[in-house]
Every structure is written in C-alpha cells, then in structure tokens.
Design a protein around this motif. Sequence first.
Motif, PDB file in Angstrom:
ATOM      1  N   ILE A  28     -11.486  -1.024   9.426  1.00 20.22           N
ATOM      2  CA  ILE A  28     -12.418  -2.037   9.324  1.00 20.22           C
ATOM      3  C   ILE A  28     -11.404  -3.253   9.121  1.00 20.22           C
ATOM      4  O   ILE A  28     -11.849  -4.462   9.417  1.00 20.22           O
ATOM      5  CB  ILE A  28     -13.304  -1.836   8.374  1.00 20.22           C
ATOM      6  CG1 ILE A  28     -14.711  -2.772   8.503  1.00 20.22           C
ATOM      7  CG2 ILE A  28     -12.834  -1.881   6.857  1.00 20.22           C
ATOM      8  CD1 ILE A  28     -15.701  -2.382   7.821  1.00 20.22           C
TER       9      ILE A  28
ATOM     10  N   MET B 279      -4.478  -4.092   6.910  1.00 19.15           N
ATOM     11  CA  MET B 279      -4.270  -2.680   6.927  1.00 19.15           C
ATOM     12  C   MET B 279      -3.679  -2.111   8.302  1.00 19.15           C
ATOM     13  O   MET B 279      -2.701  -1.680   8.594  1.00 19.15           O
ATOM     14  CB  MET B 279      -5.097  -1.782   6.349  1.00 19.15           C
ATOM     15  CG  MET B 279      -5.432  -1.962   5.084  1.00 19.15           C
ATOM     16  SD  MET B 279      -4.259  -1.610   3.920  1.00 19.15           S
ATOM     17  CE  MET B 279      -4.448   0.236   3.723  1.00 19.15           C
TER      18      MET B 279
ATOM     19  N   LYS C 271      -1.736  15.232   2.959  1.00 16.55           N
ATOM     20  CA  LYS C 271      -1.938  14.539   4.361  1.00 16.55           C
ATOM     21  C   LYS C 271      -1.377  15.664   5.238  1.00 16.55           C
ATOM     22  O   LYS C 271      -1.690  16.086   6.378  1.00 16.55           O
ATOM     23  CB  LYS C 271      -1.110  13.379   4.380  1.00 16.55           C
ATOM     24  CG  LYS C 271      -1.946  11.939   3.833  1.00 16.55           C
ATOM     25  CD  LYS C 271      -0.998  11.023   3.900  1.00 16.55           C
ATOM     26  CE  LYS C 271      -1.899   9.522   3.263  1.00 16.55           C
ATOM     27  NZ  LYS C 271      -1.324   8.641   3.199  1.00 16.55           N
TER      28      LYS C 271
ATOM     29  N   ALA D 233      -8.836   9.825   6.027  1.00 13.40           N
ATOM     30  CA  ALA D 233      -8.042  10.293   4.906  1.00 13.40           C
ATOM     31  C   ALA D 233      -8.395   8.775   3.891  1.00 13.40           C
ATOM     32  O   ALA D 233      -8.006   7.871   4.185  1.00 13.40           O
ATOM     33  CB  ALA D 233      -6.584  10.299   5.193  1.00 13.40           C
TER      34      ALA D 233
ATOM     35  N   GLY E  54     -10.598   7.277   3.285  1.00 10.03           N
ATOM     36  CA  GLY E  54     -11.418   5.999   3.596  1.00 10.03           C
ATOM     37  C   GLY E  54     -13.039   6.125   2.916  1.00 10.03           C
ATOM     38  O   GLY E  54     -13.546   5.083   3.072  1.00 10.03           O
TER      39      GLY E  54
ATOM     40  N   GLY F 142      -5.789   3.000   8.309  1.00 11.68           N
ATOM     41  CA  GLY F 142      -4.739   2.057   7.264  1.00 11.68           C
ATOM     42  C   GLY F 142      -3.450   1.939   8.008  1.00 11.68           C
ATOM     43  O   GLY F 142      -3.161   1.815   9.267  1.00 11.68           O
TER      44      GLY F 142
ATOM     45  N   TYR G 178       0.798  -1.208  -0.041  1.00 11.78           N
ATOM     46  CA  TYR G 178      -0.053  -0.018  -0.021  1.00 11.78           C
ATOM     47  C   TYR G 178       0.768   1.350  -0.018  1.00 11.78           C
ATOM     48  O   TYR G 178       0.724   2.143  -0.914  1.00 11.78           O
ATOM     49  CB  TYR G 178      -0.716   0.067   1.062  1.00 11.78           C
ATOM     50  CG  TYR G 178      -1.797   1.316   1.414  1.00 11.78           C
ATOM     51  CD1 TYR G 178      -2.974   1.463   0.405  1.00 11.78           C
ATOM     52  CD2 TYR G 178      -1.324   2.215   1.999  1.00 11.78           C
ATOM     53  CE1 TYR G 178      -3.638   2.559   0.646  1.00 11.78           C
ATOM     54  CE2 TYR G 178      -2.147   3.433   2.085  1.00 11.78           C
ATOM     55  CZ  TYR G 178      -3.459   3.777   1.290  1.00 11.78           C
ATOM     56  OH  TYR G 178      -4.080   4.820   1.315  1.00 11.78           O
TER      57      TYR G 178
ATOM     58  N   ARG H 212     -14.733   7.096   0.601  1.00 10.71           N
ATOM     59  CA  ARG H 212     -15.371   6.542  -0.472  1.00 10.71           C
ATOM     60  C   ARG H 212     -15.702   5.058  -0.527  1.00 10.71           C
ATOM     61  O   ARG H 212     -16.461   4.508  -1.135  1.00 10.71           O
ATOM     62  CB  ARG H 212     -14.694   6.921  -1.780  1.00 10.71           C
ATOM     63  CG  ARG H 212     -13.150   6.447  -1.770  1.00 10.71           C
ATOM     64  CD  ARG H 212     -12.643   6.465  -3.012  1.00 10.71           C
ATOM     65  NE  ARG H 212     -11.429   5.660  -3.424  1.00 10.71           N
ATOM     66  CZ  ARG H 212     -10.100   5.758  -2.532  1.00 10.71           C
ATOM     67  NH1 ARG H 212     -10.047   6.950  -1.724  1.00 10.71           N
ATOM     68  NH2 ARG H 212      -9.269   5.095  -2.433  1.00 10.71           N
ATOM     69  N   ASN H 213     -14.825   4.397   0.384  1.00 11.38           N
ATOM     70  CA  ASN H 213     -14.911   2.999   0.471  1.00 11.38           C
ATOM     71  C   ASN H 213     -16.098   2.584   1.502  1.00 11.38           C
ATOM     72  O   ASN H 213     -16.566   1.291   1.600  1.00 11.38           O
ATOM     73  CB  ASN H 213     -13.617   2.193   0.957  1.00 11.38           C
ATOM     74  CG  ASN H 213     -12.555   2.619   0.099  1.00 11.38           C
ATOM     75  OD1 ASN H 213     -12.296   2.383  -0.958  1.00 11.38           O
ATOM     76  ND2 ASN H 213     -11.682   3.416   0.911  1.00 11.38           N
TER      77      ASN H 213
ATOM     78  N   ILE I 267      -9.858   7.631  11.545  1.00  9.57           N
ATOM     79  CA  ILE I 267     -10.680   6.440  11.166  1.00  9.57           C
ATOM     80  C   ILE I 267     -10.348   6.010   9.862  1.00  9.57           C
ATOM     81  O   ILE I 267      -9.868   7.140   8.995  1.00  9.57           O
ATOM     82  CB  ILE I 267     -12.092   6.742  11.437  1.00  9.57           C
ATOM     83  CG1 ILE I 267     -13.138   5.843  11.017  1.00  9.57           C
ATOM     84  CG2 ILE I 267     -12.560   8.055  10.871  1.00  9.57           C
ATOM     85  CD1 ILE I 267     -13.112   4.596  11.704  1.00  9.57           C
ATOM     86  N   ALA I 268     -10.405   4.858   9.351  1.00 12.97           N
ATOM     87  CA  ALA I 268      -9.861   4.384   8.102  1.00 12.97           C
ATOM     88  C   ALA I 268      -8.360   4.729   7.937  1.00 12.97           C
ATOM     89  O   ALA I 268      -8.019   5.097   6.937  1.00 12.97           O
ATOM     90  CB  ALA I 268     -10.659   4.799   7.054  1.00 12.97           C
TER      91      ALA I 268
HETATM   92  C1  LIG Z   1      -6.926   4.154   0.954  1.00  7.79           C
HETATM   93  S1  LIG Z   1      -6.905   3.335   2.305  1.00  7.79           S
HETATM   94  C2  LIG Z   1      -6.234   5.065   3.253  1.00  7.79           C
HETATM   95  C3  LIG Z   1      -5.561   4.639   4.720  1.00  7.79           C
HETATM   96  C4  LIG Z   1      -5.042   5.828   5.232  1.00  7.79           C
HETATM   97  N1  LIG Z   1      -5.893   6.820   5.851  1.00  7.79           N
HETATM   98  C5  LIG Z   1      -4.000   6.652   3.990  1.00  7.79           C
HETATM   99  O1  LIG Z   1      -4.567   7.828   3.747  1.00  7.79           O
HETATM  100  O2  LIG Z   1      -3.018   6.312   3.890  1.00  7.79           O
HETATM  101  C6  LIG Z   1      -8.666   3.131   2.689  1.00  7.79           C
HETATM  102  C7  LIG Z   1      -8.866   2.512   4.141  1.00  7.79           C
HETATM  103  O3  LIG Z   1     -10.200   2.619   4.528  1.00  7.79           O
HETATM  104  C8  LIG Z   1     -10.445   1.456   5.299  1.00  7.79           C
HETATM  105  N2  LIG Z   1     -12.021   1.135   5.298  1.00  7.79           N
HETATM  106  C9  LIG Z   1     -12.942   0.675   4.199  1.00  7.79           C
HETATM  107  N3  LIG Z   1     -14.040   0.755   4.795  1.00  7.79           N
HETATM  108  C10 LIG Z   1     -14.138   1.287   6.032  1.00  7.79           C
HETATM  109  C11 LIG Z   1     -15.228   1.243   6.919  1.00  7.79           C
HETATM  110  N4  LIG Z   1     -16.254   1.100   6.739  1.00  7.79           N
HETATM  111  N5  LIG Z   1     -14.647   1.635   8.104  1.00  7.79           N
HETATM  112  C12 LIG Z   1     -13.402   1.720   8.388  1.00  7.79           C
HETATM  113  N6  LIG Z   1     -12.414   1.725   7.449  1.00  7.79           N
HETATM  114  C13 LIG Z   1     -12.714   1.662   6.349  1.00  7.79           C
HETATM  115  C14 LIG Z   1      -9.699   0.397   4.545  1.00  7.79           C
HETATM  116  O4  LIG Z   1      -9.625  -0.912   5.318  1.00  7.79           O
HETATM  117  C15 LIG Z   1      -8.461   1.127   4.077  1.00  7.79           C
HETATM  118  O5  LIG Z   1      -7.629   0.789   5.263  1.00  7.79           O
END
Ligand SMILES: C[S@@+](CC[C@H](N)C(=O)[O-])C[C@H]1O[C@@H](n2cnc3c(N)ncnc32)[C@H](O)[C@@H]1O
Lengths: 213, 257
Positions: B102, B106, B58, B146, B148, B79, B42, B150-151, B76-77
């Motif tokens: 989640i 990660m 960031k 950050a 996060g 990663g 990643y 959109r997922n 949150i999210a």
């Molecule tokens: C693109 S990464 C971003 C990681 C970090 N914040 C960065 O900017 O480098 C997206 C992260 O969102 C997490 N994610 C996806 N859906 C989520 C959810 N419903 N709740 C929490 N985390 C989530 C994924 O597991 C992943 O680690």
Amino acid sequence: MPSSALFSAAIEQAINRLLSLDSDSKARLSRLNGMRLYLFIDPLPNAICLVFSTQVDVLTEYDDHSDVVAKLDDKSCCIQTRVSTLPSLKDTNQLTRLIQQGELTVDGALSVAQQVSGLFQHLDIDIEEIIATNTTDVFAHSLVSAAKTLSEKARTGSEMVSRVLGNALVEEKQLAAHRLAVMHFSDNVNALRDDTARLEARLNHLESTRSKS
Amino acid sequence: MSDPQSTHSNDTSTTHFGFKQVEKNQKASLVAEVFDSVAAKYDVMNDLMSMGVHRLWKRYTIDCAGVRPGNQVLDIAGGTGDLTAKFSRLVGSTGKVTLADINLSMLKVGRDKLRDRGLVGNIDYVQADAEALPFPDNTFDVVTMAFGLRNVTEKQNALDSVYRVLKPGGRLLVLEFSKPTSEQLSKLYDMYSFHILPKMGQLVANDAESYQYLAESIRMHPDQDTLKGMFEKAGFDQCDYQNLTGGIVALHRGFKF
Ligand SMILES: C[S@@+](CC[C@H](N)C(=O)[O-])C[C@H]1O[C@@H](n2cnc3c(N)ncnc32)[C@H](O)[C@@H]1O
C-alpha cells in the motif's frame, strides 16, 4: 524450523561464495538455469533442493522422497543416498555398485546431476596465481616448474586412461556400465583435460610476466 | 491479549492503532506514516531488532510456499521485497512475482533493491491495499504476506480478498508476530519490545514512535487460533499454523480448493 533454515542458509552461502571465486562458473551456472536438484541424504532430517538461476538457492524440502519423485520434470533430478556413502560417490567406478546395492538412487533428469557435478568439478580457483603473486620470484619459479611437470604427467595420464577406457566401453558392450557412471567418467576426463589446459595457460602467462620483470 | 475481533468488526467505527483507538478511516494513513518514516532504514532495523532471525523465519516461509517454475506469486505487503527476491529466482522466466504494497515509499525501496541485485523481467510492482486487491479472480498460485497483516485495518477483508485472487489449488502463507507459548518467554519478550526496541528505534532510525507502534501492534494482533479461525471464515481449507521461535512468530497456511 530455525535449525533447518540455518542449515540451508549456510549451505547456500558456502556454495555461492565458492562459485564467486571462479569467474568461469557464471557460464556453467547459466546452463543450469531453471534446473533443480533434490538431495535426500540419510540421516539428515530434511532433504534439500538446489535451485539454479543467477545463483544457487537452497531450499529445505519437507515432502517425502516419493512425493518429490512424483513431481520431477525434465529439468529436475533427485538423488537419495547416505552421508557415509558420500565419499564413495567421488569414485565414479563405484556408482554402478552403489546403485545395485541400493545405496544410491537417482530419479529424473540425469543430465541435471551431471551438469551440477560439472559445475563444481570444473571450479577453477586461482590458487597458483595467488601464490605466485604473493611469493618471491625464486619460489614462484620452482613452483612453476614443479607444477608444469605435474601438469604434463596429468595430461599424458588422462589421455591414456581416456583412450583405454573409451575403447573398453565401446568394444565390451557387456561391460554395460551404468549411464551415470559413464557420464561421470567422461565428465572427469574432460575436467582433467580442461584443468591441464588451463594450468598450462596460466603457467605460460606466469612465465611471460616473470621474464618481463 | 484483548480480543482483536471486537475492535475491528465491521460494525464499530473505531479500530486500534497500536494501543490507541482511532477512527477506522484514519488507520491506513497512520500506518502509512509509520512506513514512510521507517522505509529507508527498514532493512537495517529488521536485522538489528530480530538479530537476523527474521531471515530464517522468511526462509522457512519460502520453503513452505512450494513455489515452482512458472508459478504466479503475489507477495502482498511485500515492502522491501525480501520474499520477492527469492521467489523471482524460483519461478524463473516463465513465472511472475507481483510485489504489492500500500505504501509507495516501501515499494520504491524494494524496487531499487531488487533492481540493484539484477532481479528484473519477472517482477511487477503494484501499489495495492490488501483489503481490495486489484487483480482478477483465480490469478495466483501462491500468496504470501510477511509481517503485513497486523497493519491492515480490516484483516478479514484482506483474507477474503486474497482468497478471491488465489487459483483453486493455491495457497496463502501469512507470517506474522504472534503469541509466545511460554509465560517466561512472553515476559522477556515484553521487556524487549517495550523497553529495548523503541530505544533502538530512536538510536538507529531516530524514530522511537514507529517502533513503539510496532510493539503495540504486535500485542493487538489476533493470536494463533483466532487467526486460524479467520482463515477458515474466509473459506480456506486445511488451515494450520507453525509456531516459530516459541510463538513469537507464527506461520499460518491455508489452501483454496
Ligand atoms: C513490516 S513491513 C513488512 C515488509 C516485508 N513483507 C517484510 O517482511 O520485510 C509491513 C508492510 O505492510 C504494508 N502494509 C500496511 N498496510 C497494508 C495494506 N492495507 N495493504 C498492503 N500493504 C500494507 C506496509 O506498507 C509495509 O510495507
């Protein structure tokens, strides 16, 4: 955004790289743990904030000077000055004048500013030893002798200046130098003393390794 | 861009996963597969894909977070913990940072990375879904998310949930891909993300599909004003956003008063 972020990233990297060259800086840095120094330097568009922990983090500060001053606590300090004034800051005798003329403003915990200045002034990057280990014996020897003479002179000079000015400051109360100027001054004298002691230790070490070989 | 609201309002049973429509209850596990698959590579891919610019985005987010010593911060999210690393130093020993994600893979990569850097003592690692944060009301001074949001399947639920756990006076910052402000940039960006990005993903991470999902999920994400409206709907005040790099990315901010 990217230009201010790039600027702070570059400063952050430079500072930490510099500090990593001196192993003693870790101890000095740890004394600053949790402290913050805000710098407003006209005409730079944004202020920066140095945050001290196991390393120095540099943040861009988007708040106004008055807002920053309002949030200062006993572990943070804010300095406002101009780029053109920066070179004069090295000359601690000028600090009172600069403050009086409004060219330099210091708010918050002065001790933070003093310790930060100590962090950088006491930087002990081993240029002499690097030179000695990378050059011939003869060259190293002449360099060592020249440096030794210089070091002795510096020590005598620093002791004399420190004695004379120390007396003047105690006796002539009306001199009333600004607190920051006095702190900087004593800091400089200590630094010079430390430097000479360190240089001497290194020279002795060099000489002993040279005579062994 | 299609209206992202229409595909994931609470009363439809499907949502988007990239450009595909999937059952809502499937999306989380599909997203999990993506991040399980990319976790190890990643950080490298992030640098490569954004040519390092993600670090500046960031950094700007951290500058705007206004984190102070002693603060409680939720990333949150989070990663692999880029934001958490800096926050950990900024809050100091009297504060705490919670890195929540989640996805366990990660989270593990993040925890190992931060521990290797000596960042221990004031970081909690929590596996959590942004839609149902397992923290008491009014816990955090600052929450960041950050790349996060959109997922997340139900984005509005996530914003509501963050609002609940923020202390009054606290702020949320969401850094996310958004809509480029100029037509030309948009075309260039489309070409890059649909043609070059998946190839890079294939070459470096041997995983074109995940990076195809990345490009598609970016297009399906609410644009700047829609997301700002969602912040307001969740109850946030003084909501605003800043376009970064011509709107390729936007930083949204809202306060809870
Ligand atoms: C693109 S990464 C971003 C990681 C970090 N914040 C960065 O900017 O480098 C997206 C992260 O969102 C997490 N994610 C996806 N859906 C989520 C959810 N419903 N709740 C929490 N985390 C989530 C994924 O597991 C992943 O680690």
